[in-house]
Design a protein around this motif. Sequence first.
Motif, PDB file in Angstrom:
ATOM      1  N   ASP A   1       0.812  -1.224   0.000  1.00 33.36           N
ATOM      2  CA  ASP A   1       0.000   0.000   0.000  1.00 33.36           C
ATOM      3  C   ASP A   1       0.845   1.273   0.000  1.00 33.36           C
ATOM      4  O   ASP A   1       0.548   2.219   0.724  1.00 33.36           O
ATOM      5  CB  ASP A   1      -0.932   0.022   1.225  1.00 33.36           C
ATOM      6  CG  ASP A   1      -2.015  -1.037   1.121  1.00 33.36           C
ATOM      7  OD1 ASP A   1      -2.412  -1.358  -0.020  1.00 33.36           O
ATOM      8  OD2 ASP A   1      -2.438  -1.559   2.165  1.00 33.36           O
ATOM      9  N   GLY A   2       1.908   1.285  -0.787  1.00 37.27           N
ATOM     10  CA  GLY A   2       2.673   2.511  -0.961  1.00 37.27           C
ATOM     11  C   GLY A   2       3.630   2.865   0.155  1.00 37.27           C
ATOM     12  O   GLY A   2       4.190   3.965   0.158  1.00 37.27           O
ATOM     13  N   VAL A   3       3.825   1.945   1.094  1.00 36.24           N
ATOM     14  CA  VAL A   3       4.838   2.169   2.128  1.00 36.24           C
ATOM     15  C   VAL A   3       5.708   0.920   2.257  1.00 36.24           C
ATOM     16  O   VAL A   3       5.312  -0.167   1.836  1.00 36.24           O
ATOM     17  CB  VAL A   3       4.220   2.497   3.520  1.00 36.24           C
ATOM     18  CG1 VAL A   3       3.450   3.811   3.470  1.00 36.24           C
ATOM     19  CG2 VAL A   3       3.348   1.368   4.015  1.00 36.24           C
ATOM     20  N   ILE A   4       6.894   1.091   2.847  1.00 37.14           N
ATOM     21  CA  ILE A   4       7.748  -0.070   3.084  1.00 37.14           C
ATOM     22  C   ILE A   4       7.239  -0.755   4.344  1.00 37.14           C
ATOM     23  O   ILE A   4       7.253  -0.177   5.426  1.00 37.14           O
ATOM     24  CB  ILE A   4       9.229   0.352   3.235  1.00 37.14           C
ATOM     25  CG1 ILE A   4       9.654   1.098   1.974  1.00 37.14           C
ATOM     26  CG2 ILE A   4      10.096  -0.869   3.567  1.00 37.14           C
ATOM     27  CD1 ILE A   4      10.739   0.562   1.150  1.00 37.14           C
ATOM     28  N   ALA A   5       6.770  -1.982   4.149  1.00 35.37           N
ATOM     29  CA  ALA A   5       6.152  -2.702   5.267  1.00 35.37           C
ATOM     30  C   ALA A   5       7.201  -3.458   6.069  1.00 35.37           C
ATOM     31  O   ALA A   5       7.030  -3.685   7.255  1.00 35.37           O
ATOM     32  CB  ALA A   5       5.107  -3.670   4.734  1.00 35.37           C
ATOM     33  N   ALA A   6       8.263  -3.877   5.425  1.00 38.44           N
ATOM     34  CA  ALA A   6       9.294  -4.641   6.125  1.00 38.44           C
ATOM     35  C   ALA A   6      10.556  -4.652   5.286  1.00 38.44           C
ATOM     36  O   ALA A   6      10.502  -4.523   4.068  1.00 38.44           O
ATOM     37  CB  ALA A   6       8.829  -6.084   6.353  1.00 38.44           C
ATOM     38  N   GLY A   7      11.668  -4.807   5.965  1.00 35.14           N
ATOM     39  CA  GLY A   7      12.935  -4.926   5.254  1.00 35.14           C
ATOM     40  C   GLY A   7      13.834  -5.827   6.060  1.00 35.14           C
ATOM     41  O   GLY A   7      13.878  -5.715   7.267  1.00 35.14           O
ATOM     42  N   TYR A   8      14.489  -6.753   5.398  1.00 34.86           N
ATOM     43  CA  TYR A   8      15.424  -7.591   6.119  1.00 34.86           C
ATOM     44  C   TYR A   8      16.494  -8.134   5.192  1.00 34.86           C
ATOM     45  O   TYR A   8      16.350  -8.117   3.975  1.00 34.86           O
ATOM     46  CB  TYR A   8      14.721  -8.745   6.837  1.00 34.86           C
ATOM     47  CG  TYR A   8      13.777  -9.526   5.964  1.00 34.86           C
ATOM     48  CD1 TYR A   8      14.224 -10.616   5.233  1.00 34.86           C
ATOM     49  CD2 TYR A   8      12.438  -9.159   5.882  1.00 34.86           C
ATOM     50  CE1 TYR A   8      13.363 -11.324   4.434  1.00 34.86           C
ATOM     51  CE2 TYR A   8      11.565  -9.872   5.085  1.00 34.86           C
ATOM     52  CZ  TYR A   8      12.036 -10.955   4.358  1.00 34.86           C
ATOM     53  OH  TYR A   8      11.175 -11.650   3.561  1.00 34.86           O
ATOM     54  N   ARG A   9      17.550  -8.577   5.798  1.00 34.02           N
ATOM     55  CA  ARG A   9      18.674  -9.131   5.070  1.00 34.02           C
ATOM     56  C   ARG A   9      18.363 -10.579   4.711  1.00 34.02           C
ATOM     57  O   ARG A   9      17.770 -11.297   5.513  1.00 34.02           O
ATOM     58  CB  ARG A   9      19.906  -9.050   5.985  1.00 34.02           C
ATOM     59  CG  ARG A   9      21.189  -8.818   5.261  1.00 34.02           C
ATOM     60  CD  ARG A   9      22.150  -7.979   6.080  1.00 34.02           C
ATOM     61  NE  ARG A   9      21.927  -6.543   5.845  1.00 34.02           N
ATOM     62  CZ  ARG A   9      22.249  -5.909   4.727  1.00 34.02           C
ATOM     63  NH1 ARG A   9      22.780  -6.559   3.713  1.00 34.02           N
ATOM     64  NH2 ARG A   9      22.026  -4.614   4.601  1.00 34.02           N
ATOM     65  N   VAL A  10      18.694 -10.985   3.536  1.00 38.08           N
ATOM     66  CA  VAL A  10      18.487 -12.375   3.125  1.00 38.08           C
ATOM     67  C   VAL A  10      19.669 -13.181   3.649  1.00 38.08           C
ATOM     68  O   VAL A  10      20.809 -12.809   3.442  1.00 38.08           O
ATOM     69  CB  VAL A  10      18.428 -12.468   1.589  1.00 38.08           C
ATOM     70  CG1 VAL A  10      18.297 -13.914   1.153  1.00 38.08           C
ATOM     71  CG2 VAL A  10      17.291 -11.633   1.046  1.00 38.08           C
ATOM     72  N   SER A  11      19.364 -14.266   4.366  1.00 40.10           N
ATOM     73  CA  SER A  11      20.477 -15.074   4.872  1.00 40.10           C
ATOM     74  C   SER A  11      21.007 -15.946   3.747  1.00 40.10           C
ATOM     75  O   SER A  11      20.233 -16.560   3.007  1.00 40.10           O
ATOM     76  CB  SER A  11      20.026 -15.923   6.047  1.00 40.10           C
ATOM     77  OG  SER A  11      18.861 -16.620   5.692  1.00 40.10           O
ATOM     78  N   ALA A  12      22.315 -15.975   3.649  1.00 40.02           N
ATOM     79  CA  ALA A  12      22.935 -16.695   2.519  1.00 40.02           C
ATOM     80  C   ALA A  12      22.832 -18.193   2.715  1.00 40.02           C
ATOM     81  O   ALA A  12      22.681 -18.666   3.820  1.00 40.02           O
ATOM     82  CB  ALA A  12      24.394 -16.277   2.397  1.00 40.02           C
TER      83      ALA A  12
END
Length: 237
Positions: A226-237
Motif C-alpha cells: 500500500d505505498g509504504v515499506i512494510a518490512a525490510g530484512y537481510r536475506v540469509s545466505a
Amino acid sequence: MNTNENAAPILRARSLRHSFGQTDALRGIDLDVQAGEVLAVMGPSGSGKSTLLHCLAGVLVPDQGSVDYSPAGRAGTAISTLAEPRRARLRLTDFGFVFQFGQLLPELSAADNVSIPLLLSGTRRQDALRRSTEMLERLGLDGLGAKLPGELSGGQAQRVAVARAMVTSPAVLFADEPTGSLDSLASENVLTLMLELVREAGTTVVMITHDARTAAYADREVIVRDGVIAAGYRVSA
Ligand SMILES: Nc1ncnc2c1ncn2[C@@H]1O[C@H](COP(=O)(O)OP(=O)(O)O)[C@@H](O)[C@H]1O
Ligand SMILES: [Mg+2]
C-alpha cells in the motif's frame, strides 16, 4: 573531500509520495540503497513497486520527497529536482534497465538492440558492435547476435535485454520483474547470469519481484505494501 563517501548510500529516497489521480501509489517511502548491494523489492501487485523504481531511476518525478543519487567519487545529484533532459542523460550514462517483457526493438538484431545505449551515448558503431558481441557472449548467446528478437526464446530474449542494460557498465541496474514472463528454469538461467555479471562489475541492483525464489538472489529484501515499506530484512545466505 567527503570523508563519509564510503558510507553514503548510492541512492537515498526520503518521504516519497506519488499519486495517479485518486490513487496514492506511494505514501511516504524512505529507502537507502548501498553501493554494490543487490536489493529485492517485493510486495503484492499494485502496491507501488514499479512507481518506486521509476522514482529512484529518475523516470518519474515524485509529487513529494527526494531521491539523491551519489555514485562513488562523484558529487551527489538530487535526481528528483532535475529537468527531464538531465534525467534522461543520467539514465543513459549511469543506469541500466530490464523490464518484464524485454522490450527489444523487433526489427533490430540482438546485437543491434544491445548496441543502442552505446550508440546513443556516442560510441562509434564498430566499437559498439564489438562490445555488444562480447556482452552477448557473456550471457551465453554466442552466435545469436544476428537473430531478430522474434527468433529467440523468451529466456534468450531476456538475456539480450540484460546485455543491453549492462553493456554501458551502469552504476545501477533497475530490473522490474525481469523474469516475470519466464518459466522457472529459464528464470534461474537469466538470474544466474545477470547476478554473475553484476557481482563481478560491482553494479548496484534494484530488482522488483514477487517471486521468493528470485528474491533469494538478493542481499536484502524490502516489502512494499500500500505505498509504504512494510518490512525490510537481510536475506540469509
Ligand atoms: N500511469 C498510471 N496511471 C494511473 N494509475 C497508475 C499508473 N501507474 C500505476 N498506477 C496505479 O498506482 C498503483 C501502484 O502501481 P505500481 O507502482 O505499478 O504497482 P506494482 O508495481 O507494485 O504492481 C496501482 O494502484 C496502479 O494501478
Ligand atoms: Mg509493477
